[in-house]
Design a protein around this motif. Structure first.
Motif, PDB file in Angstrom:
ATOM      1  N   GLY A 235     -41.165   4.673 -14.326  1.00 41.98           N
ATOM      2  CA  GLY A 235     -42.304   5.424 -13.157  1.00 41.98           C
ATOM      3  C   GLY A 235     -41.482   5.955 -12.114  1.00 41.98           C
ATOM      4  N   VAL A 236     -40.113   5.451 -11.749  1.00 38.94           N
ATOM      5  CA  VAL A 236     -39.548   5.942 -10.657  1.00 38.94           C
ATOM      6  C   VAL A 236     -38.220   6.576 -11.067  1.00 38.94           C
ATOM      7  N   CYS A 237     -38.000   6.910 -12.298  1.00 40.20           N
ATOM      8  CA  CYS A 237     -36.787   7.708 -12.238  1.00 40.20           C
ATOM      9  C   CYS A 237     -37.164   9.399 -12.261  1.00 40.20           C
ATOM     10  N   LEU A 238     -35.997   9.919 -11.582  1.00 42.46           N
ATOM     11  CA  LEU A 238     -36.034  11.267 -11.187  1.00 42.46           C
ATOM     12  C   LEU A 238     -34.950  12.209 -11.840  1.00 42.46           C
ATOM     13  N   PHE A 239     -34.122  11.295 -12.485  1.00 38.21           N
ATOM     14  CA  PHE A 239     -32.877  11.870 -13.016  1.00 38.21           C
ATOM     15  C   PHE A 239     -32.939  13.092 -13.880  1.00 38.21           C
TER      16      PHE A 239
END
Length: 742
Positions: free
Chosen positions: A175-179
């Motif tokens: 839920g926190v991956c922005l890659f």
């Protein structure tokens, strides 16, 4: 194994659903075409999902629908239509990530059972306390918790726990991956991840697949998970084909059904079944310290599959290689180029071995695979799936859903009365002369099971039907069957399918009325205040109304705002609580909530506190804002992935003041995995990044080298993050601000 644990299979297509049930899955999870975390998959139409749900329920199996992506403000009306369709489908549960989706589903579709997706990032007992207050029945835990942490969490909650047992692992905390979003707008939080973690990267210390973990394979972990008491074991793979589903489910079904004294002897057979699934090297994921330490092998190519050769020649009509494993017609291949970028995938429909047409190629023989896709010489050829049965006819033969008839049956010794709640059918009664039962009395379940056999192509007994039995009565099975047949003959002779009255609530109109009535909190430019997140003891920027903050463990005497960590393992919860108490005692009244678990530390009714929902906690629509407001949150940061238009649309409806990440380097990927290097690195396209490992938490983070810098928006507060940036940075970019957030 004695304790029943649900075996939960992926179903990226209707064919996969049938394969899963054939192999022994207790349940499947699947998505419709919109708003699910695997939008690249085939997925289901609403009509097909109804058929699959009915098919599953006849076998006492379950179906969970995934609705686990973030939504923009402008997508909320379409969400209502999707939820309305899901409500009509009547699955056994709905997986959600977005707080706004959760709120709408809970408030307007109360019949839906809600599960918290792993994308919600729950990883400790404080988070599960929040999950329970949100109305969730089950939580899919973060994949990066350990077995010891899982055991400790289990003791602190009565929520159903679902954990991953097999399949691909994400390198990032969920839920926190922005890659992926950073490299082109394709957001993993919206089901469009391009898996950049599987690519090759380059650094001064060498190059490799630094962020590509091995796959999880947890056959040996089953006894321990059973002892801990988890409710559901989840297999990953909604982008995989029926052969993967069938083989993987079969392997785990075998071990779950094995007696305790035959568990070890059956392991080799189960492992052999798993070997047919064509994945990466196996591991125990983050469950054990040894596995977590060795999870990433940077020299192992990031692609999944069984290596069958290397492209020696490429032409317009195909490519050739020497087979190191057998390949058959119907197998699926992926060709991974030397660059490590995404490769083409295809199904083998025509091949030549030694220039002759062939159905398969043996090891050591040269083969030419016909295809019209561009293939790079030197690319590695992986088999990613085998040929599988054609489920087309079985799918076509699944019956259409019948009209649901809601009955109440009341049984006494002298009669049975049937009342229909949703059709113009007067109460029907039949006289009886039943006697008391010496043993095996009839009960409500038996009566409902009998009447469920409707003997009708148009009608079926609604699951909401009820029965009441007065006394302990003996009801001969043949007599019950005869009476059931008489009732349905009576019912079908007087009622048509068009006369069935839906008892579903009219939520669409109600939501639209409520939504139109929502008024945003007015915020004018003259009352805006900047927040500057600083390194401890960092110099204050000139002419800035700065609020200093850093991690809760590093508060300095000048801090008047604390940023809580987005990940707090179970063993550190008490320490964090004490740190918060210490911060409050020192006069700090502003706390940034970066993960849902932190809401459990505050009761929401302390007017002296200011709680701010902040990155990486994603907030992208007004219904999510309202949900946070109910927890006492006073301000929210718009999700850092959002575009200008998305932020402004949220501002128009937000019931709380809105804040924007104006300057800084957000973490693109955050992991508990041991990454084999640190410092600057780049991808094949020249994009530059910086990998840092935090001293206290041990978390590895990827930051972009370029600083995110976007303009001020009217009516929106500014947030400047100087922990990994400074005012003088000249290399800047705007992330998704000036383009579409996909």
């Amino acid at each position: 194994m004695n304790k029943k644990m649900e075996l939960l299979s992926p179903a990226g297509s209707p064919a996969c659903a049938l394969a899963a049930f054939d192999a022994g899955a207790d349940a499947i999870y699947a998505g419709l075409s919109k708003f699910n975390a695997r939008e690249r998959g085939e997925n289901f139409s609403a009509d097909t999902m109804k058929k699959v749900v009915d098919y599953a329920h006849k076998q006492q199996k379950c179906v969970y629908i995934t609705l686990n992506t973030l939504l923009k403000e402008t997508e909320l009306p379409e969400l209502l239509e999707t939820l309305d369709a899901i409500d009509e489908i009547s699955p056994d549960g709905v997986l959600v990530q977005d707080l706004g989706v959760l709120r709408i589903a809970r408030e307007y579709f109360p019949n839906l059972i809600l599960h918290g997706s792993t994308q919600m990032g729950f990883h400790n007992s404080a988070g599960l306390a929040v999950a329970k207050s949100l109305g969730l029945k089950r939580v899919v835990l973060e994949r990066q918790i350990t077995m010891d942490e899982l055991a400790a969490i289990r003791k602190q909650t009565d929520l159903e726990l679902e954990v991953f047992i097999h399949g691909s692992l994400c390198c990032s905390l969920s839920g926190v991956c922005l890659f992926s979003s950073y490299l082109g707008g394709w957001s993993g939080n919206r089901g469009k991840c391009k898996q950049p973690c599987r690519r090759r990267y380059f650094s001064k210390k060498g190059n490799g697949f630094f962020f590509s973990p091995q796959d999880l394979a947890g056959l040996e972990l089953l006894p321990e998970l059973q002892k801990i008491g988890v409710e559901s074991l989840k297999i990953e793979g909604r982008l995989r084909q029926p052969d993967y589903v069938f083989n993987t489910v079969s392997a785990y079904r075998m071990m779950l059904d094995a007696a305790k004294d035959e568990f070890d002897s059956k392991l080799p057979e189960a492992r052999n079944l798993l070997s047919k699934s064509c994945g990466r090297r196996w591991s125990h994921g983050f469950y054990t310290s040894k596995s977590a330490k060795d999870l990433i092998k940077s020299d192992a190519i990031g692609a999944a599959g069984l290596r069958v050769g290397t492209v020696e020649a490429a032409r317009d009509n195909g490519f050739g290689f020497t087979a190191v494993k057998r390949v058959h017609l119907g197998d699926r291949l992926r060709i991974q180029p030397p660059s490590g970028d995404d490769g083409v995938a295809l199904t083998v429909t025509k091949m030549f071995v030694e220039n002759n047409p062939a159905k398969y190629v043996q090891i050591g023989k040269r083969v030419f695979i016909c295809c019209d896709k561009p293939v790079t010489p030197g690319g590695v050829v992986f088999k990613i799936g085998e040929s599988f049965p054609d489920y087309t006819r079985r799918l076509e033969n699944l019956p259409e859903r019948k009209q649901q008839v809601k009955l109440h049956l009341e049984l006494a010794a002298n009669n049975l009365t049937v009342t229909c709640d949703n059709a113009p059918c007067p109460p029907w009664s039949v006289p009886l002369a039943l006697v008391s039962a010496e043993k095996h009395p009839v009960d409500a379940a038996k009566i409902l099971a009998a009447f469920a056999e409707a003997d009708s192509p148009d009608f079926a007994l609604s699951p909401a039907s009820t029965a009441t039995v007065h006394g302990s009565l003996f009801f001969p099975a043949a007599e019950l069957k005869r009476i059931r047949r008489e009732f349905w003959e009576h019912f079908t002779s007087g009622v048509t399918p068009a006369q069935i009255i839906s008892d579903r609530l009219p939520p669409l109109d109600k939501f639209h009325r409520d939504y139109l009535a929502m008024q945003p909190l007015p915020v004018s430019d003259d009352r805006l205040q900047e927040t500057v997140a600083m390194k401890p003891n960092g110099a204050e920027p000139a002419n800035r109304n700065a609020i200093r903050a850093d991690g809760i463990y590093d508060l300095n005497k000048l801090s008047d705002e604390a940023i809580l960590p987005e990940f707090c393992p179970e063993s550190k919860l008490e320490s964090l609580k004490k740190a918060i108490q210490s911060a409050r005692a020192s006069g700090i009244t502003r706390f940034r909530i970066t993960s849902l678990y932190a809401l459990d530390f505050f009761n929401g009714d302390d007017e002296n506190l200011t709680l701010i929902a902040s990155a990486p906690l994603p907030v992208s629509n007004s219904m999510a804002v309202q949900e946070l407001a109910d927890f006492g949150v006073k301000k929210v940061m718009a999700h850092v992935e959002m575009s200008r238009d998305d932020i402004l649309a949220l501002r128009q409806k937000s019931p709380l003041p809105l804040e924007c990440f104006r300057l800084g380097r957000p973490s693109l990927l955050t992991s508990r995995a041991k990454i084999p290097f640190s410092g600057e690195f780049a991808d094949a396209r020249g994009n530059k990044f910086d990998l840092r490992v935090e001293r206290l938490s041990g978390l590895a983070r990827i930051f972009p080298v370029k600083v995110i810098s976007i303009p001020h928006l009217p009516g929106v507060y500014d947030f400047y993050d100087l922990r990994n940036a400074n005012w003088k940075n000249t290399e800047t970019e705007t992330f998704n601000f000036d383009k579409e957030w996909l």
